[in-house]
Design an enzyme around this catalytic site. Structure first.
Site, short mmCIF file in Angstrom:
data_model
loop_
_atom_site.label_atom_id
_atom_site.label_comp_id
_atom_site.label_asym_id
_atom_site.label_seq_id
_atom_site.Cartn_x
_atom_site.Cartn_y
_atom_site.Cartn_z
N TRP A 133 0.85 -1.19 0.00
CA TRP A 133 0.00 0.00 0.00
C TRP A 133 0.88 1.24 0.00
O TRP A 133 1.84 1.36 0.75
CB TRP A 133 -0.91 0.02 1.24
CG TRP A 133 -1.73 1.28 1.29
CD1 TRP A 133 -2.92 1.50 0.69
CD2 TRP A 133 -1.37 2.51 1.94
NE1 TRP A 133 -3.35 2.79 0.92
CE2 TRP A 133 -2.41 3.44 1.68
CE3 TRP A 133 -0.26 2.92 2.69
CZ2 TRP A 133 -2.39 4.75 2.17
CZ3 TRP A 133 -0.23 4.23 3.18
CH2 TRP A 133 -1.30 5.12 2.91
N ASP B 113 -16.12 12.15 -2.75
CA ASP B 113 -15.60 10.89 -2.23
C ASP B 113 -16.38 10.44 -1.00
O ASP B 113 -17.51 10.88 -0.76
CB ASP B 113 -14.10 11.02 -1.95
CG ASP B 113 -13.34 9.72 -2.14
OD1 ASP B 113 -13.48 8.82 -1.28
OD2 ASP B 113 -12.60 9.58 -3.14
N ASP B 114 -15.79 9.59 -0.21
CA ASP B 114 -16.41 8.96 0.95
C ASP B 114 -16.98 9.99 1.92
O ASP B 114 -16.45 11.09 2.07
CB ASP B 114 -15.34 8.12 1.67
CG ASP B 114 -15.93 7.05 2.56
OD1 ASP B 114 -17.16 7.06 2.78
OD2 ASP B 114 -15.15 6.22 3.06
N ARG C 225 -11.13 -2.61 8.10
CA ARG C 225 -11.04 -1.17 8.31
C ARG C 225 -12.10 -0.67 9.30
O ARG C 225 -13.26 -1.03 9.21
CB ARG C 225 -11.21 -0.46 6.96
CG ARG C 225 -11.06 1.05 7.01
CD ARG C 225 -11.39 1.63 5.65
NE ARG C 225 -11.20 3.08 5.62
CZ ARG C 225 -11.69 3.87 4.67
NH1 ARG C 225 -12.40 3.35 3.67
NH2 ARG C 225 -11.48 5.17 4.69
N LYS D 165 -16.52 6.35 -8.71
CA LYS D 165 -15.28 5.79 -8.17
C LYS D 165 -15.67 4.59 -7.31
O LYS D 165 -16.31 4.73 -6.28
CB LYS D 165 -14.54 6.83 -7.32
CG LYS D 165 -13.25 6.34 -6.69
CD LYS D 165 -12.59 7.44 -5.87
CE LYS D 165 -11.31 6.94 -5.19
NZ LYS D 165 -10.65 8.00 -4.39
N ASP E 174 -14.66 1.60 -4.98
CA ASP E 174 -13.56 1.24 -4.08
C ASP E 174 -13.77 -0.15 -3.49
O ASP E 174 -14.87 -0.71 -3.53
CB ASP E 174 -13.47 2.28 -2.96
CG ASP E 174 -12.05 2.48 -2.45
OD1 ASP E 174 -11.19 1.61 -2.71
OD2 ASP E 174 -11.79 3.52 -1.81
N ALA E 175 -12.68 -0.71 -2.95
CA ALA E 175 -12.74 -2.01 -2.26
C ALA E 175 -11.57 -2.04 -1.28
O ALA E 175 -10.42 -2.14 -1.70
CB ALA E 175 -12.66 -3.17 -3.24
N ASN E 176 -11.87 -1.96 0.02
CA ASN E 176 -10.82 -1.77 1.02
C ASN E 176 -10.66 -2.93 1.98
O ASN E 176 -10.39 -2.73 3.17
CB ASN E 176 -11.12 -0.49 1.82
CG ASN E 176 -10.86 0.77 1.01
OD1 ASN E 176 -9.73 1.04 0.61
ND2 ASN E 176 -11.90 1.54 0.75
N ASP F 98 -3.00 5.34 -3.38
CA ASP F 98 -3.43 6.36 -2.42
C ASP F 98 -2.31 7.35 -2.14
O ASP F 98 -2.56 8.45 -1.63
CB ASP F 98 -3.85 5.70 -1.10
CG ASP F 98 -5.26 5.13 -1.16
OD1 ASP F 98 -6.00 5.48 -2.09
OD2 ASP F 98 -5.61 4.33 -0.27
#
EC number: 3.2.1.22
Length: 731
Positions: free
Chosen positions: A183, A350-351, A430, A466, A468-470, A538
């Site tokens: 990362w 974004d988030d 997370r 966008k 995402d996958a965290n 990131d």
């Protein structure tokens, strides 16, 4: 005696090659500059003899006469010959673990985008079929290959190995180029000489497959890798899940390459009358070094494997590093207005925008509850779209639809939708609450599709998502899959994901989506047919991005590589770099911004406005042109340089970055590539710090011959200095 034995062995080998060619049926699979030669005689094993520079039908015998032929089985299976690695290993319903595959038939035909060759192999005892497919893409030097496995037996067959491809490559002074990382430092280029033994590149994350390695590599045939010289094999596995790329090197004359889905914890039970299709393994062969491999893959991607590849990418502002979770209507409107005034074309929220019962104020709640948080956005998505229209820009937003938090309405309603075992407490990621939805479950697939479908139905003006996958797969287990099919989870998850993405692409063909996964953890050709770009990392530090973007560029085109200008003091590394340096680095990919514009000085805003205008001028060249890497940052010579050129060689863009600074340092000279020696080019400084203070090369007219053979001295100034020059043919 020993000498005589060796002589007879060599003589028999040459005779076998000639006789085999005479008696067997040849199949030549060719692209404009490469050829793959196979023989497929009914009742015998199919064999690969050659992959390299293009040959014609009337020159096939020369491959055997010159002893270049490999004579390797095209798909070696376990059981008859049980030593060495194999492409396939199965257990039949009666417990027999052997396979003996022979050619049943061969079919060749043409489709719109390629020439297809299908070699159908059948076991000599069991009605078990393996169809080897080869796809020679038109106007591209890439050949794709995969297998389609069909069980016509009365009982299920368990597959323990099921590679997409087996490819032999000639042994020599072989060097491997691959892309390792973690990362914040994804896709860092690694190069090493291959020695005897095995080299394995693999991923076992379950969800994201390019955090630590990329399913792509290059292999030289003639020494240390060079950018524009040398013979290089390059390949990439088009799969979004776990994979294994194995290079088996011994004292023989070939390197045996096996590529496909990672079999660990993934043995697959194939029921009667069912077919299993492996992911495509794409490969190319270059006689012009690593650069040739890259350009082949970039053209192939833009023609066949990248969503929306024919349209220029918008210059966007993403809200994440500007405000993080502190999303609200007023701030979003302010950021849109500022970006519009700088010349931007798209704003991405974004988030932090969703959650009703559980507002999304941090990473521990709300995933799965894809409704607007009215507390933060009282005017809703409608108000944001209205603000975007008022500013004359497009609107997009962030989602993470494959995930759920334990603190969410979705989890309260459907606790059985997550990946977990029956008798264990879920392990979380997370925020201490994040879990993964089980995409092997059709109901979950419908839900994930519905996240996008509901947004697009209610707000059709959304231009960009966008995605995402965290998280990695934890608590390996599925409430949905039968107890005797639990080992299918890794594979069925990605089959389910692809099903969802195919539905989205079919219903919303004009929607552009970005593949993001904890940064650059989904940079692969398994997903790019559904996504127009990927988030590279990131880590937005411009200095470190030079290294990461250099690695990514080996297989993935600039149009797909999101590269953002972030704050003066970088949020990940703390490094401070000039705004010009940050823009010049980001302009070598798909330009965007990742900051709060109101924090910029008036001088910075003025420069940003000019830089964005300049990028719009060079955008077609960068996003659709041919890449030439000139000086690598990995060579540690104090600077790095690359350029893009149009296929017609009438325009080009040159980039150079100072990586270290010492007083009275020797000014580097760079020889360019990708130009026409017979043309004259005017050089234009695209991003001067001041409009009236362009560098000494600006306005000069130089011949392509001079630029190619002698080069130019790069007009660097101080620390972290950089240059972006456009070259335009003067007639």
């Amino acid at each position: 005696m020993t000498v005589m034995v060796k002589y007879i062995s060599c003589l028999l080998f040459v005779m076998f090659g000639a006789l085999y060619n005479v008696n067997a049926q040849d199949y030549l699979i060719s692209t404009p500059n490469t050829s793959l030669l196979l023989t497929a005689k009914p009742g015998e094993a199919a064999r690969i003899h050659y992959y390299g520079t293009r040959i014609e039908e009337n020159r096939i015998q020369q491959i055997f006469d010159s002893n270049l032929a490999f004579h390797s089985e095209s798909y070696p299976a376990f059981g008859i010959y049980s030593y060495n690695d194999k492409a396939m290993q199965v257990t039949h319903g009666d417990g027999n673990m052997s396979l003996d595959l022979a050619v049943e038939s061969v079919k060749q035909y043409t489709v719109a985008e390629a020439e297809i060759t299908e070699i159908l192999l059948k076991d000599k005892v069991y009605p078990f079929f393996v169809k080897q497919c080869y796809k020679a893409y038109k106007n591209s030097d890439v050949i794709g290959t995969w297998v389609e496995v069909t069980n016509q037996e009365k009982k299920p067959v368990t597959m323990y190995k099921f590679a997409s491809a087996f490819i032999p490559v000639r042994r020599g002074d072989n060097w491997l180029t691959h892309f390792h990382g973690t990362w914040g430092a994804e896709n860092m280029l690694q190069e090493e000489r291959l020695t005897d033994g095995q080299k394995i590149i693999k991923n076992e994350d379950g969800v994201r497959n390019t955090t630590n390695e990329n399913p792509s590599f290059m292999l030289t045939l003639d020494g240390k890798p060079q950018e524009e010289t040398g013979h290089v094999f390059g390949a990439s596995l088009a799969w979004s899940g776990n994979y294994t790329l194995k290079l088996d090197v011994d004292n023989n004359r070939i390197i045996k390459i096996y590529a496909g889905i990672n079999e660990d914890a993934s043995y697959y039970t194939l029921d009667p009358k069912k077919t299993f299709v492996t992911p495509e393994f794409a490969m190319t062969y270059s006689t012009t070094g690593k650069g040739g491999v890259s350009r082949n893959f970039h053209r192939w991607a833009r023609m066949y494997k990248l969503s929306h590849a024919d349209s220029d990418r918008d210059i966007l502002l993403n809200s994440w590093e500007g405000v993080y979770f502190k999303v609200d209507q007023e701030v979003m409107a302010q950021m849109m207005k500022d970006m519009s005034q700088l010349g931007g074309e798209l704003f991405v929220m974004d988030d932090g925008w969703f959650g009703d019962k559980y507002p999304r104020d941090g990473g521990s709640t709300s995933l799965g509850d894809w409704v607007v948080c009215k507390k933060k956005l009282p005017q809703g998505i409608e108000g944001l779209i209205a603000s975007a229209k008022k500013c004359g820009i497009k609107f997009g937003l962030w989602i993470e639809p494959e995930m759920v938090n334990s603190k969410s309405e979705l989890y309260e309603k459907h606790p059985d939708w997550i990946i977990c075992q029956d008798n264990r407490t879920p392990t979380t990621g997370r925020g201490g609450t994040q879990m993964i939805l089980d995409l092997s479950n059709p109901k979950v697939q419908d839900f994930v599709f519905g996240v996008v479908d509901n947004l697009m139905t209610n707000y059709p003006e959304i231009a960009y998502i966008k995605w995402d996958a965290n998280a990695s797969i934890m608590n390996y287990g599925s409430y949905y899959l039968p107890k005797d099919r639990q080992s299918h989870l890794y594979i069925e998850y990605h089959k389910g994901l692809n099903n969802v993405l195919e539905r989205i692409r079919t219903k919303y063909p004009h929607l552009l989506m970005q593949a993001c996964a904890s940064g650059g953890s989904r940079v692969n050709y398994g997903l790019l047919p559904y996504f127009g770009e990927f988030w590279t990392s990131d880590n937005t530090d411009a200095y470190q991005r030079i290294y990461m973007q250099w690695g990514v560029s080996n297989f993935y085109p600039a149009i797909a590589m999101a590269s953002h200008v972030s704050a003066d003091k970088n949020h990940q590394t703390g490094r401070r770099t000039p705004l010009k340096f940050r823009f010049d680095v980001a302009m070598s990919g798909r330009l965007g911004m990742e900051m709060q514009p109101k924090d910029m000085t008036d001088g910075d805003k003025e420069f940003a406005k000019r830089a964005i205008k300049a990028y719009k001028e060079i955008r077609p060249i960068v996003q659709h042109g041919d890449l030439y890497r000139l000086v690598s940052p990995y060579d540690k010579v104090g600077f790095a340089s690359l350029m893009y050129a149009t296929p017609e060689k009438d325009k080009a863009v040159f980039f150079a970055y100072r990586m270290e600074y010492l007083l009275n340092q020797v000014t580097p000279r760079v020889r360019m590539t990708g130009l026409d020696p017979d043309k004259q080019y005017k050089l234009i400084d695209m991003t001067p710090l001041k409009e009236n203070k362009k560098n000494f090369l600006d306005g000069k007219v130089l011949s392509g011959k001079l630029l190619l053979e002698e080069g130019v001295e790069v007009p660097f100034s101080g620390e972290y200095s950089s240059v972006v020059m456009q070259l335009i043919e003067v007639k």
